[in-house]
Design an enzyme around this catalytic site. Structure first.
Site, PDB file in Angstrom:
ATOM      1  N   LYS A  13      51.555  57.819   9.676  1.00  0.00           N
ATOM      2  CA  LYS A  13      50.156  58.250   9.842  1.00  0.00           C
ATOM      3  C   LYS A  13      50.038  59.330  10.924  1.00  0.00           C
ATOM      4  O   LYS A  13      49.384  60.345  10.725  1.00  0.00           O
ATOM      5  CB  LYS A  13      49.249  57.064  10.229  1.00  0.00           C
ATOM      6  CG  LYS A  13      49.250  55.921   9.245  1.00  0.00           C
ATOM      7  CD  LYS A  13      48.209  54.863   9.600  1.00  0.00           C
ATOM      8  CE  LYS A  13      48.497  54.114  10.905  1.00  0.00           C
ATOM      9  NZ  LYS A  13      49.689  53.246  10.852  1.00  0.00           N
ATOM     10  N   ARG A  88      41.046  48.919  11.996  1.00  0.00           N
ATOM     11  CA  ARG A  88      42.145  48.012  11.685  1.00  0.00           C
ATOM     12  C   ARG A  88      41.648  46.628  11.299  1.00  0.00           C
ATOM     13  O   ARG A  88      42.472  45.756  11.006  1.00  0.00           O
ATOM     14  CB  ARG A  88      43.043  47.875  12.909  1.00  0.00           C
ATOM     15  CG  ARG A  88      44.300  48.748  12.907  1.00  0.00           C
ATOM     16  CD  ARG A  88      45.029  48.425  14.186  1.00  0.00           C
ATOM     17  NE  ARG A  88      46.419  48.749  14.224  1.00  0.00           N
ATOM     18  CZ  ARG A  88      46.934  49.890  14.668  1.00  0.00           C
ATOM     19  NH1 ARG A  88      46.147  50.876  15.019  1.00  0.00           N
ATOM     20  NH2 ARG A  88      48.238  50.031  14.754  1.00  0.00           N
ATOM     21  N   ARG A 127      65.580  53.385  15.414  1.00  0.00           N
ATOM     22  CA  ARG A 127      64.840  54.292  16.306  1.00  0.00           C
ATOM     23  C   ARG A 127      64.280  53.628  17.552  1.00  0.00           C
ATOM     24  O   ARG A 127      63.665  54.286  18.373  1.00  0.00           O
ATOM     25  CB  ARG A 127      63.633  54.874  15.561  1.00  0.00           C
ATOM     26  CG  ARG A 127      63.952  55.676  14.363  1.00  0.00           C
ATOM     27  CD  ARG A 127      62.702  56.492  14.044  1.00  0.00           C
ATOM     28  NE  ARG A 127      62.532  56.684  12.634  1.00  0.00           N
ATOM     29  CZ  ARG A 127      61.349  56.780  12.025  1.00  0.00           C
ATOM     30  NH1 ARG A 127      60.240  56.653  12.722  1.00  0.00           N
ATOM     31  NH2 ARG A 127      61.279  56.993  10.744  1.00  0.00           N
ATOM     32  N   ARG A 133      58.295  53.663  23.305  1.00  0.00           N
ATOM     33  CA  ARG A 133      57.089  52.847  23.203  1.00  0.00           C
ATOM     34  C   ARG A 133      57.426  51.392  23.482  1.00  0.00           C
ATOM     35  O   ARG A 133      58.410  50.862  22.961  1.00  0.00           O
ATOM     36  CB  ARG A 133      56.505  52.957  21.785  1.00  0.00           C
ATOM     37  CG  ARG A 133      55.515  54.080  21.634  1.00  0.00           C
ATOM     38  CD  ARG A 133      54.999  54.208  20.221  1.00  0.00           C
ATOM     39  NE  ARG A 133      54.265  53.043  19.742  1.00  0.00           N
ATOM     40  CZ  ARG A 133      53.378  53.082  18.755  1.00  0.00           C
ATOM     41  NH1 ARG A 133      53.122  54.224  18.159  1.00  0.00           N
ATOM     42  NH2 ARG A 133      52.767  51.985  18.357  1.00  0.00           N
ATOM     43  N   ARG A 144      53.462  43.529  14.826  1.00  0.00           N
ATOM     44  CA  ARG A 144      52.560  44.592  14.351  1.00  0.00           C
ATOM     45  C   ARG A 144      52.411  44.527  12.834  1.00  0.00           C
ATOM     46  O   ARG A 144      51.334  44.752  12.284  1.00  0.00           O
ATOM     47  CB  ARG A 144      53.088  45.967  14.791  1.00  0.00           C
ATOM     48  CG  ARG A 144      52.865  46.230  16.290  1.00  0.00           C
ATOM     49  CD  ARG A 144      53.789  47.305  16.838  1.00  0.00           C
ATOM     50  NE  ARG A 144      53.550  48.622  16.281  1.00  0.00           N
ATOM     51  CZ  ARG A 144      54.428  49.634  16.361  1.00  0.00           C
ATOM     52  NH1 ARG A 144      55.588  49.467  16.980  1.00  0.00           N
ATOM     53  NH2 ARG A 144      54.143  50.800  15.841  1.00  0.00           N
TER      54      ARG A 144
END
Ligand code: AMP
Length: 190
Positions: A13, A88, A127, A133, A144
């Site tokens: 996104k 969300r 990653r 993060r 998540r």
């Protein structure tokens, strides 16, 4: 026009939103980016949300709705925005519809980047180390995904019922995804 880029974490996104910012001069409103900036600045809000975000849970509707409300005047001046990571929950979607309607606006299109859970996990697995993060680790990422499937996926029928939902194959190559999004936006002529 107001566009929502919708999809699970790591669906692309943010990347696609940035491309639209460049190609169409639209502004991107990412609640995740706004919240990470609050954490980096050490503000009260940042302190409040830091632990929640690191676990991969959702912060409260009240907080994110307030953050978006603050930005709507700016959205109007630029003729619309790309909402990335917001709404969300169904409560957030209703609040967004109400806020826009009261200002004479609306959501025009919801583009859903469709990527299945296993593909997402494979995509992010390598990653984590380089991401920087706090919520890019296997445990928080799993949470998540849980939050997406439990709280956010129910928005799909909400927007489908409004005839605003366009599905895009988020597993395709990045440029092909951009092309599909541009195709869906074509009729809005911007
Ligand atoms: P993102 O950058 O969109 O992946 O968001 C990172 C994290 O910020 C999420 O896992 C949540 O903890 C929080 N967050 C961002 N946007 C929202 C939202 N609309 N509602 C609740 N929490 C959010």
């Amino acid at each position: 026009m107001n566009l929502i880029l919708f999809g699970p974490p790591a669906a692309g996104k943010g990347t696609q939103a940035k491309r639209l910012v460049e190609s169409r001069g639209m502004i991107q409103l990412s609640t995740g980016d706004i919240l990470r900036a609050a954490i980096a600045s050490g503000s009260d809000l940042g302190c409040k949300v830091e632990g929640i975000m690191a676990r991969g849970d959702l912060v409260t509707d009240e907080i994110v709705i307030g953050l978006i409300a603050e930005r709507l005047p700016e959205v109007e001046k630029t003729g619309g925005a790309i909402f990335d990571g917001f709404p969300r929950t169904v409560a957030q979607a209703r609040a967004l519809d109400d806020m826009l309607r009261s200002r004479g606006g609306q959501i025009d299109l919801v583009i859903r980047l469709k990527v299945d859970d296993e593909a997402l996990k494979a995509r992010v697995a390598g990653r984590f180390a380089e991401s920087g993060r706090a919520d890019d680790n296997p445990k928080a990422f799993e949470q998540r995904l849980v939050a997406y499937n439990r709280d956010t996926a129910p928005l799909l029928p909400y927007y489908e019922a409004q005839n605003k939902l366009v599905n895009v194959d988020g597993m395709a190559a990045m440029d092909a995804v951009t092309e599909a999004i541009e195709g869906a936006l074509g009729k809005f002529g911007r």
